[in-house]
Design an enzyme around this catalytic site. Sequence first.
Site, PDB file in Angstrom:
ATOM      1  N   TRP A  11       0.822  -1.212   0.000  1.00 34.80           N
ATOM      2  CA  TRP A  11       0.000   0.000   0.000  1.00 34.80           C
ATOM      3  C   TRP A  11       0.850   1.253   0.000  1.00 34.80           C
ATOM      4  O   TRP A  11       0.589   2.210  -0.736  1.00 34.80           O
ATOM      5  CB  TRP A  11      -0.937  -0.048   1.190  1.00 34.80           C
ATOM      6  CG  TRP A  11      -2.032   0.969   1.294  1.00 34.80           C
ATOM      7  CD1 TRP A  11      -2.669   1.321   2.443  1.00 34.80           C
ATOM      8  CD2 TRP A  11      -2.663   1.753   0.263  1.00 34.80           C
ATOM      9  NE1 TRP A  11      -3.639   2.271   2.182  1.00 34.80           N
ATOM     10  CE2 TRP A  11      -3.648   2.558   0.852  1.00 34.80           C
ATOM     11  CE3 TRP A  11      -2.464   1.846  -1.116  1.00 34.80           C
ATOM     12  CZ2 TRP A  11      -4.441   3.454   0.135  1.00 34.80           C
ATOM     13  CZ3 TRP A  11      -3.256   2.745  -1.849  1.00 34.80           C
ATOM     14  CH2 TRP A  11      -4.229   3.520  -1.224  1.00 34.80           C
ATOM     15  N   ARG A  30      12.339   0.032   5.685  1.00 33.45           N
ATOM     16  CA  ARG A  30      13.065  -0.233   6.936  1.00 33.45           C
ATOM     17  C   ARG A  30      14.379  -0.980   6.679  1.00 33.45           C
ATOM     18  O   ARG A  30      15.391  -0.736   7.336  1.00 33.45           O
ATOM     19  CB  ARG A  30      12.177  -1.040   7.880  1.00 33.45           C
ATOM     20  CG  ARG A  30      12.796  -1.333   9.235  1.00 33.45           C
ATOM     21  CD  ARG A  30      11.888  -2.233  10.061  1.00 33.45           C
ATOM     22  NE  ARG A  30      10.572  -1.641  10.225  1.00 33.45           N
ATOM     23  CZ  ARG A  30      10.255  -0.775  11.174  1.00 33.45           C
ATOM     24  NH1 ARG A  30      11.180  -0.390  12.043  1.00 33.45           N
ATOM     25  NH2 ARG A  30       9.030  -0.289  11.262  1.00 33.45           N
ATOM     26  N   SER A 132      -9.665   0.091  -1.218  1.00 38.57           N
ATOM     27  CA  SER A 132      -8.516   0.227  -2.125  1.00 38.57           C
ATOM     28  C   SER A 132      -7.600  -0.983  -2.020  1.00 38.57           C
ATOM     29  O   SER A 132      -7.048  -1.243  -0.965  1.00 38.57           O
ATOM     30  CB  SER A 132      -7.722   1.491  -1.776  1.00 38.57           C
ATOM     31  OG  SER A 132      -7.445   1.532  -0.376  1.00 38.57           O
ATOM     32  N   ALA A 134      -4.037  -2.320  -3.158  1.00 41.87           N
ATOM     33  CA  ALA A 134      -2.790  -1.668  -3.552  1.00 41.87           C
ATOM     34  C   ALA A 134      -2.435  -1.945  -5.013  1.00 41.87           C
ATOM     35  O   ALA A 134      -1.965  -1.054  -5.726  1.00 41.87           O
ATOM     36  CB  ALA A 134      -1.653  -2.131  -2.645  1.00 41.87           C
ATOM     37  N   LYS A 185     -14.198  -3.999   9.247  1.00 44.10           N
ATOM     38  CA  LYS A 185     -14.420  -4.622   7.936  1.00 44.10           C
ATOM     39  C   LYS A 185     -13.457  -5.774   7.706  1.00 44.10           C
ATOM     40  O   LYS A 185     -13.782  -6.741   7.010  1.00 44.10           O
ATOM     41  CB  LYS A 185     -14.325  -3.581   6.827  1.00 44.10           C
ATOM     42  CG  LYS A 185     -12.969  -2.864   6.705  1.00 44.10           C
ATOM     43  CD  LYS A 185     -12.043  -3.515   5.710  1.00 44.10           C
ATOM     44  CE  LYS A 185     -10.708  -2.777   5.637  1.00 44.10           C
ATOM     45  NZ  LYS A 185      -9.781  -3.374   4.664  1.00 44.10           N
ATOM     46  N   ASP A 252     -15.620  -0.049   1.906  1.00 44.85           N
ATOM     47  CA  ASP A 252     -14.474  -0.892   2.237  1.00 44.85           C
ATOM     48  C   ASP A 252     -14.915  -2.291   2.657  1.00 44.85           C
ATOM     49  O   ASP A 252     -14.229  -3.281   2.388  1.00 44.85           O
ATOM     50  CB  ASP A 252     -13.656  -0.232   3.350  1.00 44.85           C
ATOM     51  CG  ASP A 252     -12.166  -0.545   3.231  1.00 44.85           C
ATOM     52  OD1 ASP A 252     -11.789  -1.322   2.342  1.00 44.85           O
ATOM     53  OD2 ASP A 252     -11.390  -0.008   4.038  1.00 44.85           O
ATOM     54  N   SER A 262      -8.249  -9.544  -1.371  1.00 40.35           N
ATOM     55  CA  SER A 262      -8.304  -9.283   0.065  1.00 40.35           C
ATOM     56  C   SER A 262      -7.620 -10.397   0.855  1.00 40.35           C
ATOM     57  O   SER A 262      -8.002 -11.560   0.778  1.00 40.35           O
ATOM     58  CB  SER A 262      -9.767  -9.161   0.511  1.00 40.35           C
ATOM     59  OG  SER A 262      -9.884  -9.290   1.912  1.00 40.35           O
ATOM     60  N   VAL A 287       0.748  -9.235   5.959  1.00 41.90           N
ATOM     61  CA  VAL A 287      -0.029  -9.069   7.182  1.00 41.90           C
ATOM     62  C   VAL A 287      -1.524  -9.128   6.864  1.00 41.90           C
ATOM     63  O   VAL A 287      -1.992  -8.504   5.915  1.00 41.90           O
ATOM     64  CB  VAL A 287       0.309  -7.727   7.863  1.00 41.90           C
ATOM     65  CG1 VAL A 287      -0.617  -7.474   9.044  1.00 41.90           C
ATOM     66  CG2 VAL A 287       1.755  -7.727   8.328  1.00 41.90           C
ATOM     67  N   GLU A 289      -4.567  -7.964   8.777  1.00 37.19           N
ATOM     68  CA  GLU A 289      -4.887  -7.198   9.985  1.00 37.19           C
ATOM     69  C   GLU A 289      -6.097  -7.764  10.730  1.00 37.19           C
ATOM     70  O   GLU A 289      -6.191  -7.648  11.945  1.00 37.19           O
ATOM     71  CB  GLU A 289      -5.129  -5.728   9.633  1.00 37.19           C
ATOM     72  CG  GLU A 289      -3.871  -4.957   9.263  1.00 37.19           C
ATOM     73  CD  GLU A 289      -2.987  -4.632  10.460  1.00 37.19           C
ATOM     74  OE1 GLU A 289      -3.274  -5.102  11.577  1.00 37.19           O
ATOM     75  OE2 GLU A 289      -1.983  -3.919  10.258  1.00 37.19           O
TER      76      GLU A 289
END
Length: 340
Positions: A11, A30, A132, A134, A185, A252, A262, A287, A289
């Site tokens: 993203w 990072r 959205s 990515a 969501k 979303d 997703s 990840v 979430e």
Amino acid sequence: MKIAVLGAGAWGTALAIQAAARHEVLLWARDAAACEQMQREGCNSRYLPGVPLPEALTLQHQLDLALAHGSQGLIVIATPMAGLRGMLAQMPPGARVFWLCKGFEAGSGRLGHEIVREIRPDLAAGILSGPSFAQEVAAGQPTALVAACGDAGLAQCAVQAFHSERLRVYTSADPVGVEVGGAVKNVMAIAVGIADGLRLQAERSARAELDGVPGLNARAALITRGLAEMLRLGLALGARTETFMGLSGMGDLVLTATGDLSRNRQVGLGLAAGKPLAQILNELGHVSEGVYSAPTVLERARALGVETPITAAVVEVLQGRLGPVAALERLMSRESRSEH
């Protein structure tokens, strides 16, 4: 405008690619080796393979230089929710900051705006959210987002930074509602993924009898009742009802629950197929979430006296206390009640 995007995941990279066409954008990674690899290959092969990085986009692995770049313009935090607190603590005084991560912080149960209020009230800060993927943003496919904060001037700064013919940015003065929508969501997408996965398993096994197998009716019911859970929790936290009818609520939710890009939906599909959660997450490589947010959403809701049966069922499936079929049966066996 000078923009620093902190976090070179899918993203963050996608947003940096789009903004680099009009602004001086720096993307911070990072890991120094990952940054060097992106520079060498001209793309983010781990998160957005095949999508070229524009020559105008600056790549950087030193955080102090990235912060200096965005300190007079805009800083975008594109880390997972687990990294938000640490990033906020390092922001320059008075910086203008937006974050992209969605969810409740594990442990504290706080949303992003609550973390800001706790540790960095000096910042002009808000959330950029909405339906959205990515991959589509990076490819320049039409997308609409919402920039939410209590400062109208800051919201307009996000519009100036990212609004274009391919990326439409709306504004909202309800960061609470936008954040609750973004967190809940993900949990609902796991639930819909489980239901859809049970249907797919039945179809693949060529079952002639589909009695009790969830279909598209079940998907619609889960999305609608999931929106009701989202709304109840949001109102208890001080959000506005209309926010949940917008991009960060219904928009979303529909995208994350039904779109195969997703990750949260993919978790649900994997659980329905009988895969262990650890294997699903390892195969995703990104990840999810909703896996981490679900227990916190449930805990926060219970503390506020908010009923969230779908969230509770998802948590039990994730923690291995309830199977996907049993979870569906539990939800269907609940007593009838007024819809509103």
